[in-house]
Design an enzyme around this catalytic site. Structure first.
Site, PDB file in Angstrom:
ATOM      1  N   THR A   2       0.834  -1.214   0.000  1.00 53.14           N
ATOM      2  CA  THR A   2       0.000   0.000   0.000  1.00 53.14           C
ATOM      3  C   THR A   2       0.869   1.265   0.000  1.00 53.14           C
ATOM      4  O   THR A   2       0.486   2.281  -0.574  1.00 53.14           O
ATOM      5  CB  THR A   2      -0.970   0.041   1.199  1.00 53.14           C
ATOM      6  OG1 THR A   2      -0.221  -0.001   2.404  1.00 53.14           O
ATOM      7  CG2 THR A   2      -1.958  -1.106   1.148  1.00 53.14           C
ATOM      8  N   ASN A   3       2.038   1.184   0.621  1.00 50.25           N
ATOM      9  CA  ASN A   3       2.943   2.345   0.578  1.00 50.25           C
ATOM     10  C   ASN A   3       3.500   2.530  -0.837  1.00 50.25           C
ATOM     11  O   ASN A   3       3.648   3.658  -1.301  1.00 50.25           O
ATOM     12  CB  ASN A   3       4.063   2.202   1.605  1.00 50.25           C
ATOM     13  CG  ASN A   3       3.597   2.557   3.005  1.00 50.25           C
ATOM     14  OD1 ASN A   3       3.403   3.722   3.322  1.00 50.25           O
ATOM     15  ND2 ASN A   3       3.362   1.553   3.837  1.00 50.25           N
ATOM     16  N   HIS A  43       8.302   3.575   9.196  1.00 52.23           N
ATOM     17  CA  HIS A  43       8.054   2.748  10.377  1.00 52.23           C
ATOM     18  C   HIS A  43       6.747   3.210  11.031  1.00 52.23           C
ATOM     19  O   HIS A  43       6.537   4.411  11.214  1.00 52.23           O
ATOM     20  CB  HIS A  43       9.215   2.859  11.377  1.00 52.23           C
ATOM     21  CG  HIS A  43       9.019   2.001  12.577  1.00 52.23           C
ATOM     22  ND1 HIS A  43       9.246   0.646  12.558  1.00 52.23           N
ATOM     23  CD2 HIS A  43       8.550   2.302  13.816  1.00 52.23           C
ATOM     24  CE1 HIS A  43       8.936   0.150  13.747  1.00 52.23           C
ATOM     25  NE2 HIS A  43       8.519   1.120  14.534  1.00 52.23           N
ATOM     26  N   LEU A  52      18.609  -5.712   5.582  1.00 55.43           N
ATOM     27  CA  LEU A  52      19.566  -5.393   4.527  1.00 55.43           C
ATOM     28  C   LEU A  52      20.996  -5.681   4.957  1.00 55.43           C
ATOM     29  O   LEU A  52      21.385  -5.363   6.084  1.00 55.43           O
ATOM     30  CB  LEU A  52      19.453  -3.916   4.130  1.00 55.43           C
ATOM     31  CG  LEU A  52      18.118  -3.455   3.559  1.00 55.43           C
ATOM     32  CD1 LEU A  52      18.230  -2.000   3.110  1.00 55.43           C
ATOM     33  CD2 LEU A  52      17.662  -4.320   2.392  1.00 55.43           C
ATOM     34  N   GLU A  98       1.367   7.169   7.207  1.00 50.04           N
ATOM     35  CA  GLU A  98       2.367   6.549   6.315  1.00 50.04           C
ATOM     36  C   GLU A  98       2.219   6.984   4.866  1.00 50.04           C
ATOM     37  O   GLU A  98       3.191   7.364   4.213  1.00 50.04           O
ATOM     38  CB  GLU A  98       2.246   5.023   6.378  1.00 50.04           C
ATOM     39  CG  GLU A  98       2.623   4.444   7.714  1.00 50.04           C
ATOM     40  CD  GLU A  98       2.574   2.920   7.714  1.00 50.04           C
ATOM     41  OE1 GLU A  98       2.879   2.290   6.700  1.00 50.04           O
ATOM     42  OE2 GLU A  98       2.215   2.360   8.765  1.00 50.04           O
TER      43      GLU A  98
HETATM   44  C1  GRF Z   1       3.622  -0.705   6.929  1.00 48.07           C
HETATM   45  O1  GRF Z   1       2.919  -0.734   8.134  1.00 48.07           O
HETATM   46  C2  GRF Z   1       4.966  -0.075   7.140  1.00 48.07           C
HETATM   47  O2  GRF Z   1       4.957   0.879   8.132  1.00 48.07           O
HETATM   48  C3  GRF Z   1       5.806  -1.234   7.562  1.00 48.07           C
HETATM   49  O3  GRF Z   1       5.306  -2.328   6.836  1.00 48.07           O
HETATM   50  C4  GRF Z   1       3.958  -2.105   6.439  1.00 48.07           C
HETATM   51  C5  GRF Z   1       3.903  -2.227   4.951  1.00 48.07           C
HETATM   52  O4  GRF Z   1       2.666  -2.211   4.379  1.00 48.07           O
HETATM   53  N1  GRF Z   1       7.205  -0.926   7.382  1.00 48.07           N
HETATM   54  P1  GRF Z   1       2.503  -2.190   2.800  1.00 48.07           P
HETATM   55  O5  GRF Z   1       3.182  -3.435   2.224  1.00 48.07           O
HETATM   56  O6  GRF Z   1       3.106  -0.929   2.268  1.00 48.07           O
HETATM   57  O7  GRF Z   1       1.023  -2.238   2.570  1.00 48.07           O
END
Ligand code: GRF
Length: 208
Positions: free
Chosen positions: A13-14, A110, A94, A181
């Protein structure tokens, strides 16, 4: 033009927020050159395909040992010739060589206000479970540069999100994503792409 590689492991989703930000023009001067997943079933790879972005999977399962996996994973990034690596739900720890090679050129999102609820073991729902257990009234998200520690790199942007009475970890996780986020990660990329982010003595200075 800032060339970025987005490293993913799951839903993406990000990644979607970044794709949409570029399409809408809230992220400027930026091109996603590569989406790299360590999980072939990651829905993030489908999101990349739908947006016409190159998606590659390098999975540890296909290698005899960790070292060979790391080599192939790093080679995929190097081949893409990127200026910035974006960790968007990337569950791969990493290798230090990669972190050092791309110093101040790797960012992560995060789901808490660092330094609360972060460090080893704090990922996914666990972060929100701990926030609810502690009874904090505010949580949020942090976008930061990645150094050799876990969630210890210079902080670029943070946004607070309210915890509501009766929240479940899943409800809180979704609110943190929607309200924080998906906003601060694209914003950080846009700031970096436009030369507005500087790291001085381990702290980020933003010139808007
Ligand atoms: C998010 O909660 C982000 O903060 C963490 O992992 C999750 C990723 O979600 N690092 P997505 O794959 O972007 O939906």
């Amino acid at each position: 033009m800032l060339r970025i590689a987005v490293l993913v492991s799951g839903g993406g989703t990000n990644l979607q927020a970044i794709i949409d930000g570029i399409a809408k023009g809230t992220i400027t001067n930026t091109e996603i050159s590569l989406v790299l997943s360590n999980n072939k079933d990651a829905y993030a790879l489908e999101r990349a395909a739908k947006a016409g972005i190159k998606g590659v999977c390098v999975s540890a399962k296909d290698f005899a040992d960790r070292e060979d996996f790391h080599k192939a994973y790093m080679a995929a990034i190097d081949e893409a010739g990127v200026d910035l690596i974006v960790l968007a739900g990337c569950l791969v720890v990493l290798p230090e060589t990669l972190v050092k090679k791309y110093e101040n050129r790797i960012i992560n999102i995060h789901p808490s206000l660092i330094p609360a609820f972060c460090g080893t073991g704090f990922y996914g729902l666990k972060v929100h479970e701990e926030a609810l257990k502690r009874g904090v009234k505010l949580t949020g998200a942090t976008c930061h540069f990645v150094d050799c520690g876990t969630d210890t790199g210079p902080i670029i942007l943070q946004k607070a999100v309210e915890v509501k009475t009766g929240d479940t970890p899943k409800e809180l996780q979704l609110r943190v994503m929607e309200e924080a986020e998906w906003e601060i990660m694209p914003k950080a990329i846009d700031l970096i792409a436009n030369g507005k982010v500087q790291v001085v003595e381990n702290k980020v200075i933003i010139t808007e």
